[in-house]
Write a protein that holds these residues in place. Structure first.
Motif, PDB file in Angstrom:
ATOM      1  N   PHE A 246       0.795  -1.224   0.000  1.00  9.06           N
ATOM      2  CA  PHE A 246       0.000   0.000   0.000  1.00  9.06           C
ATOM      3  C   PHE A 246       0.832   1.281   0.000  1.00  9.06           C
ATOM      4  O   PHE A 246       0.293   2.358  -0.258  1.00  9.06           O
ATOM      5  CB  PHE A 246      -0.974  -0.015   1.168  1.00  9.06           C
ATOM      6  CG  PHE A 246      -1.931  -1.172   1.112  1.00  9.06           C
ATOM      7  CD1 PHE A 246      -2.761  -1.331   0.004  1.00  9.06           C
ATOM      8  CD2 PHE A 246      -1.981  -2.118   2.116  1.00  9.06           C
ATOM      9  CE1 PHE A 246      -3.633  -2.407  -0.079  1.00  9.06           C
ATOM     10  CE2 PHE A 246      -2.849  -3.198   2.041  1.00  9.06           C
ATOM     11  CZ  PHE A 246      -3.669  -3.341   0.931  1.00  9.06           C
ATOM     12  N   ALA A 247       2.119   1.188   0.275  1.00  8.71           N
ATOM     13  CA  ALA A 247       2.977   2.362   0.130  1.00  8.71           C
ATOM     14  C   ALA A 247       3.119   2.658  -1.364  1.00  8.71           C
ATOM     15  O   ALA A 247       3.385   1.759  -2.154  1.00  8.71           O
ATOM     16  CB  ALA A 247       4.345   2.108   0.756  1.00  8.71           C
ATOM     17  N   THR A 248       2.947   3.902  -1.751  1.00 11.46           N
ATOM     18  CA  THR A 248       3.065   4.246  -3.172  1.00 11.46           C
ATOM     19  C   THR A 248       4.520   4.405  -3.586  1.00 11.46           C
ATOM     20  O   THR A 248       4.836   4.357  -4.780  1.00 11.46           O
ATOM     21  CB  THR A 248       2.320   5.555  -3.482  1.00 11.46           C
ATOM     22  OG1 THR A 248       2.868   6.616  -2.673  1.00 11.46           O
ATOM     23  CG2 THR A 248       0.828   5.414  -3.183  1.00 11.46           C
ATOM     24  N   ALA A 249       5.411   4.610  -2.629  1.00 11.33           N
ATOM     25  CA  ALA A 249       6.851   4.673  -2.887  1.00 11.33           C
ATOM     26  C   ALA A 249       7.539   3.857  -1.801  1.00 11.33           C
ATOM     27  O   ALA A 249       7.197   3.969  -0.616  1.00 11.33           O
ATOM     28  CB  ALA A 249       7.349   6.114  -2.886  1.00 11.33           C
ATOM     29  N   ILE A 250       8.505   3.044  -2.206  1.00  8.48           N
ATOM     30  CA  ILE A 250       9.158   2.133  -1.269  1.00  8.48           C
ATOM     31  C   ILE A 250      10.668   2.330  -1.345  1.00  8.48           C
ATOM     32  O   ILE A 250      11.289   2.095  -2.388  1.00  8.48           O
ATOM     33  CB  ILE A 250       8.793   0.668  -1.569  1.00  8.48           C
ATOM     34  CG1 ILE A 250       7.277   0.476  -1.488  1.00  8.48           C
ATOM     35  CG2 ILE A 250       9.503  -0.268  -0.598  1.00  8.48           C
ATOM     36  CD1 ILE A 250       6.796  -0.897  -1.929  1.00  8.48           C
ATOM     37  N   ALA A 251      11.254   2.755  -0.232  1.00  3.80           N
ATOM     38  CA  ALA A 251      12.711   2.907  -0.130  1.00  3.80           C
ATOM     39  C   ALA A 251      13.223   1.710   0.661  1.00  3.80           C
ATOM     40  O   ALA A 251      13.268   1.739   1.889  1.00  3.80           O
ATOM     41  CB  ALA A 251      13.059   4.217   0.572  1.00  3.80           C
ATOM     42  N   LYS A 252      13.583   0.656  -0.063  1.00  2.00           N
ATOM     43  CA  LYS A 252      13.988  -0.566   0.635  1.00  2.00           C
ATOM     44  C   LYS A 252      15.503  -0.666   0.704  1.00  2.00           C
ATOM     45  O   LYS A 252      16.196  -0.577  -0.288  1.00  2.00           O
ATOM     46  CB  LYS A 252      13.397  -1.808  -0.040  1.00  2.00           C
ATOM     47  CG  LYS A 252      13.631  -3.083   0.785  1.00  2.00           C
ATOM     48  CD  LYS A 252      12.571  -4.128   0.602  1.00  2.00           C
ATOM     49  CE  LYS A 252      12.698  -5.216   1.661  1.00  2.00           C
ATOM     50  NZ  LYS A 252      11.680  -6.260   1.542  1.00  2.00           N
ATOM     51  N   TYR A 253      15.995  -0.866   1.911  1.00  2.00           N
ATOM     52  CA  TYR A 253      17.432  -0.924   2.196  1.00  2.00           C
ATOM     53  C   TYR A 253      17.851  -2.337   2.592  1.00  2.00           C
ATOM     54  O   TYR A 253      17.061  -3.108   3.131  1.00  2.00           O
ATOM     55  CB  TYR A 253      17.780   0.005   3.361  1.00  2.00           C
ATOM     56  CG  TYR A 253      17.711   1.475   3.065  1.00  2.00           C
ATOM     57  CD1 TYR A 253      18.843   2.190   2.704  1.00  2.00           C
ATOM     58  CD2 TYR A 253      16.500   2.180   3.176  1.00  2.00           C
ATOM     59  CE1 TYR A 253      18.790   3.555   2.456  1.00  2.00           C
ATOM     60  CE2 TYR A 253      16.441   3.541   2.933  1.00  2.00           C
ATOM     61  CZ  TYR A 253      17.588   4.224   2.570  1.00  2.00           C
ATOM     62  OH  TYR A 253      17.528   5.576   2.323  1.00  2.00           O
ATOM     63  N   PHE A 254      19.124  -2.647   2.366  1.00  2.00           N
ATOM     64  CA  PHE A 254      19.699  -3.865   2.915  1.00  2.00           C
ATOM     65  C   PHE A 254      20.180  -3.633   4.351  1.00  2.00           C
ATOM     66  O   PHE A 254      20.019  -4.485   5.206  1.00  2.00           O
ATOM     67  CB  PHE A 254      20.874  -4.345   2.055  1.00  2.00           C
ATOM     68  CG  PHE A 254      20.435  -4.989   0.772  1.00  2.00           C
ATOM     69  CD1 PHE A 254      19.991  -6.303   0.743  1.00  2.00           C
ATOM     70  CD2 PHE A 254      20.455  -4.288  -0.427  1.00  2.00           C
ATOM     71  CE1 PHE A 254      19.575  -6.907  -0.436  1.00  2.00           C
ATOM     72  CE2 PHE A 254      20.046  -4.876  -1.614  1.00  2.00           C
ATOM     73  CZ  PHE A 254      19.602  -6.189  -1.610  1.00  2.00           C
ATOM     74  N   ARG A 255      20.759  -2.477   4.611  1.00  2.00           N
ATOM     75  CA  ARG A 255      21.343  -2.200   5.930  1.00  2.00           C
ATOM     76  C   ARG A 255      20.288  -1.574   6.841  1.00  2.00           C
ATOM     77  O   ARG A 255      19.846  -0.442   6.622  1.00  2.00           O
ATOM     78  CB  ARG A 255      22.551  -1.267   5.783  1.00  2.00           C
ATOM     79  CG  ARG A 255      23.721  -1.917   5.052  1.00  2.00           C
ATOM     80  CD  ARG A 255      24.812  -0.902   4.761  1.00  2.00           C
ATOM     81  NE  ARG A 255      24.364   0.084   3.781  1.00  2.00           N
ATOM     82  CZ  ARG A 255      25.084   1.131   3.406  1.00  2.00           C
ATOM     83  NH1 ARG A 255      26.270   1.337   3.946  1.00  2.00           N
ATOM     84  NH2 ARG A 255      24.621   1.973   2.508  1.00  2.00           N
ATOM     85  N   ASN A 256      19.918  -2.308   7.882  1.00  2.00           N
ATOM     86  CA  ASN A 256      18.825  -1.847   8.735  1.00  2.00           C
ATOM     87  C   ASN A 256      19.205  -0.623   9.556  1.00  2.00           C
ATOM     88  O   ASN A 256      18.360   0.251   9.794  1.00  2.00           O
ATOM     89  CB  ASN A 256      18.382  -2.975   9.680  1.00  2.00           C
ATOM     90  CG  ASN A 256      17.172  -2.585  10.498  1.00  2.00           C
ATOM     91  OD1 ASN A 256      16.165  -2.141   9.958  1.00  2.00           O
ATOM     92  ND2 ASN A 256      17.266  -2.727  11.812  1.00  2.00           N
ATOM     93  N   ALA A 257      20.448  -0.535   9.995  1.00  2.00           N
ATOM     94  CA  ALA A 257      20.847   0.615  10.811  1.00  2.00           C
ATOM     95  C   ALA A 257      20.692   1.908  10.021  1.00  2.00           C
ATOM     96  O   ALA A 257      20.210   2.920  10.546  1.00  2.00           O
ATOM     97  CB  ALA A 257      22.289   0.451  11.286  1.00  2.00           C
ATOM     98  N   LEU A 258      21.078   1.875   8.747  1.00  2.00           N
ATOM     99  CA  LEU A 258      20.923   3.052   7.891  1.00  2.00           C
ATOM    100  C   LEU A 258      19.450   3.358   7.684  1.00  2.00           C
ATOM    101  O   LEU A 258      19.012   4.506   7.776  1.00  2.00           O
ATOM    102  CB  LEU A 258      21.618   2.799   6.549  1.00  2.00           C
ATOM    103  CG  LEU A 258      21.458   3.876   5.472  1.00  2.00           C
ATOM    104  CD1 LEU A 258      22.071   5.186   5.936  1.00  2.00           C
ATOM    105  CD2 LEU A 258      22.113   3.417   4.164  1.00  2.00           C
ATOM    106  N   ARG A 259      18.675   2.335   7.439  1.00  2.00           N
ATOM    107  CA  ARG A 259      17.236   2.511   7.201  1.00  2.00           C
ATOM    108  C   ARG A 259      16.543   3.109   8.410  1.00  2.00           C
ATOM    109  O   ARG A 259      15.729   4.037   8.288  1.00  2.00           O
ATOM    110  CB  ARG A 259      16.651   1.150   6.840  1.00  2.00           C
ATOM    111  CG  ARG A 259      15.145   1.049   6.873  1.00  2.00           C
ATOM    112  CD  ARG A 259      14.668   0.263   8.080  1.00  2.00           C
ATOM    113  NE  ARG A 259      13.240  -0.027   8.017  1.00  2.00           N
ATOM    114  CZ  ARG A 259      12.607  -0.746   8.932  1.00  2.00           C
ATOM    115  NH1 ARG A 259      13.254  -1.242   9.962  1.00  2.00           N
ATOM    116  NH2 ARG A 259      11.316  -0.971   8.810  1.00  2.00           N
ATOM    117  N   GLU A 260      16.863   2.615   9.618  1.00  2.00           N
ATOM    118  CA  GLU A 260      16.226   3.133  10.829  1.00  2.00           C
ATOM    119  C   GLU A 260      16.546   4.607  11.027  1.00  2.00           C
ATOM    120  O   GLU A 260      15.654   5.424  11.319  1.00  2.00           O
ATOM    121  CB  GLU A 260      16.704   2.336  12.057  1.00  2.00           C
ATOM    122  CG  GLU A 260      16.138   0.933  12.150  1.00  2.00           C
ATOM    123  CD  GLU A 260      14.753   0.917  12.761  1.00  2.00           C
ATOM    124  OE1 GLU A 260      14.165   1.998  12.965  1.00  2.00           O
ATOM    125  OE2 GLU A 260      14.250  -0.182  13.035  1.00  2.00           O
ATOM    126  N   ALA A 261      17.822   4.959  10.866  1.00  2.00           N
ATOM    127  CA  ALA A 261      18.226   6.347  11.099  1.00  2.00           C
ATOM    128  C   ALA A 261      17.550   7.284  10.109  1.00  2.00           C
ATOM    129  O   ALA A 261      17.079   8.368  10.485  1.00  2.00           O
ATOM    130  CB  ALA A 261      19.750   6.458  10.993  1.00  2.00           C
TER     131      ALA A 261
END
Length: 392
Positions: A287-302
Motif C-alpha cells: 500500500f505504500a506508493t513509494a518504497i525505499a527498501k534498504y539492505f542495511r537496517n541501521a541506515l534505514r532506521e536512522a
C-alpha cells in the motif's frame, strides 16, 4: 539525508567513456567506472590522472590494475551477481518488488535470499591467516557482494532525498505482528487516513517502516485518504480474510491485490514505506506508493526517523518500536527547539504498564526543550489531532 559532496561522474558504457576521452577528459578524479572491459583502453587510460578514480567490477589489461591502484585509484570487485540493480537511482513500487505471483520467485524474495546467502558466504570466507575451506567463496567475491549492498543503499538514499523534497512527512511506527481484522489494525488504518486526509489538515505524507502489521495499516489508510470511510472499511474486511503473512505470504499478498483492484477508482494519496531486507522474513506491504527498501537496517532506521520532520506517532509495539522511540528521543534530546519533531505515544496502558517506555521518556525530557513535544494519549484520534492541529 546525507549531502552529496562534489560532482560524481559515473560511466557505465564504453561509448560514454570514449566520448568523454575524445572530448579531452584526462583528469578522472572523482569518476566511477562500472563494469567495463578496459583492456583495449589501456594506453589511453595510462595517460590519464586516475588518482581517486573508482573502478568497480572492471576488467584490466595485465598490469593495469596494479598501476592504477599505485596511483591512488580504488579498485572494487564485480557486483554482477546481485538480483537488484546496485546502481539503482529511484525508489521501488510494489509491482517491481512483487514481479511474480510466487513470492519466492519475486524480486523481493530473490533479494532476501541473496542477502542471506551473502551472510553465509562471509562467514565461510577464510579469516586472515587461515586456510579457506574447499568450495568457499573468495574474499574478493564476498567483497563484491558487500559492495553491491552498499552501492544499492547509497542509490536508494539519494533517491529518497529527492522524493521527500517539498513534502512534510509524519511517521507512524508500530508492531509488525498486528493482524488484519484486529481492532488495533483498523485503528492504525484510521490513523493513516486522518493524517493524510486533505480535509484533516495540511497535506502531511505518512511514512512507515513499510512492513506488515501497523505499518501496512497506516500505509493503507493514507493511500485511501481521498476516498470515504466506507471504502476503508470495505478494504479492511477484504484484508481480514488473510490476517497475517503466516502461513502464506502469497495469500497475504493476494488479499492486498484484491483491495488495490477494488479501490482502483480512488486516487492514491502518496505514502512512503521504508522497509529492509535485514528483516526479509517480513514482506513489504503493497500500500505504500513509494518504497525505499534498504539492505542495511541501521541506515534505514536512522533515515526513517530523520525524514519525519512533522512528528512520529508510536502505536503499540515491542522491541523494534521501543528502539525507535528512544532513537528518536535521543535526536530530540540534543536538538535545538526549532528542530524538535513531536512524539506521540498511543495507548497509555501499553506504554506505562506492558512496556513502560513513557516514564523513562518523560524523565529524559524533563526540563529540556523536548518536554513540550512529547505526548501520551489513549486513541489514534487524539494522536492525529495533536499532529494535524499543530499542538505538538
Amino acid at each position: 539525508m546525507r549531502p552529496r559532496a562534489g560532482r560524481l561522474v559515473t560511466i557505465e558504457s564504453l561509448t560514454e567513456l570514449e566520448r568523454r576521452l575524445a572530448a579531452g577528459a584526462r583528469r578522472l578524479t572523482g569518476w566511477r567506472l562500472v563494469g567495463l572491459d578496459l583492456r583495449r583502453h589501456s594506453d589511453r587510460l595510462a595517460e590519464c590522472d586516475t588518482t581517486r578514480t573508482t573502478f568497480a567490477g572492471c576488467t584490466f589489461a595485465p598490469g593495469d590494475e596494479r598501476m592504477h591502484a599505485a596511483r591512488g585509484a580504488l579498485i572494487l570487485p564485480s557486483v554482477a551477481a546481485a538480483p537488484v540493480d546496485p546502481h539503482r537511482d529511484s525508489l521501488y513500487t510494489a509491482d517491481e518488488l512483487y514481479d511474480s505471483p510466487d513470492y519466492a520467485a519475486s524480486l523481493d524474495g530473490r533479494a532476501y535470499a541473496w542477502a542471506q546467502q551473502l551472510e553465509k558466504q562471509q562467514a565461510q570466507s577464510a579469516a586472515p591467516g587461515r586456510l579457506r575451506a574447499a568450495g568457499a567463496p573468495s574474499e574478493r567475491d564476498v567483497a563484491g557482494g558487500r559492495l553491491g549492498l552498499a552501492l544499492h543503499d547509497d542509490g536508494i538514499d539519494f533517491a529518497l532525498a529527492e522524493w521527500i523534497r517539498g513534502r512534510r512527512l509524519v511517521g507512524v511506527m508500530g508492531g509488525h505482528q498486528m493482524k488484519r481484522g484486529d481492532t488495533d489494525y483498523a485503528g492504525a488504518a484510521r490513523m493513516g487516513r486522518l493524517l493524510a486526509s486533505g480535509a484533516a489538515g495540511e497535506g502531511l505524507t505518512v511514512a512507515t517502516g513499510g512492513g506488515p502489521g501497523a505499518m501496512e495499516a497506516a500505509n493503507l489508510g493514507a493511500r485511501l485518504a481521498a476516498g470515504d470511510a466506507a471504502a476503508l472499511d470495505a478494504a479492511l474486511e477484504t484484508l481480514a480474510a488473510a490476517p497475517s503473512y503466516h502461513p502464506s505470504v502469497d495469500a497475504w499478498i493476494a488479499a492486498a491485490r484484491a483491495v488495490l483492484a477494488d479501490t482502483a477508482g480512488i486516487r492514491p494519496t502518496e505514502t512512503l514505506g521504508v522497509p529492509t531486507w535485514h528483516y526479509g522474513h517480513e514482506p513489504p506491504n503493497l500500500f505504500a506508493t513509494a518504497i525505499a527498501k534498504y539492505f542495511r537496517n541501521a541506515l534505514r532506521e536512522a533515515i526513517l526517523l530523520q525524514v519525519c520532520g512533522s512528528g512520529i506517532v508510536f502505536l503499540p509495539g515491542a522491541g523494534g518500536t521501543v528502539q525507535e522511540i528512544f532513537q528518536d528521543a535521543c535526536e530530540n534530546y540534543y536538538a535545538t527547539e526549532d528542530a524538535i519533531a513531536p512524539m506521540v505515544l498511543v495507548d497509555r496502558r501499553h506504554w506505562t504498564e506492558t512496556l513502560p517506555a513513557w516514564p523513562l521518556l518523560r524523565a529524559l525530557a524533563k526540563g529540556r526543550p523536548m518536554e513540550a513535544h512529547i505526548h501520551l494519549v489513549d486513541t489514534v484520534d487524539e494522536a492525529a489531532a495533536i499532529i494535524v492541529g499543530g499542538r505538538a
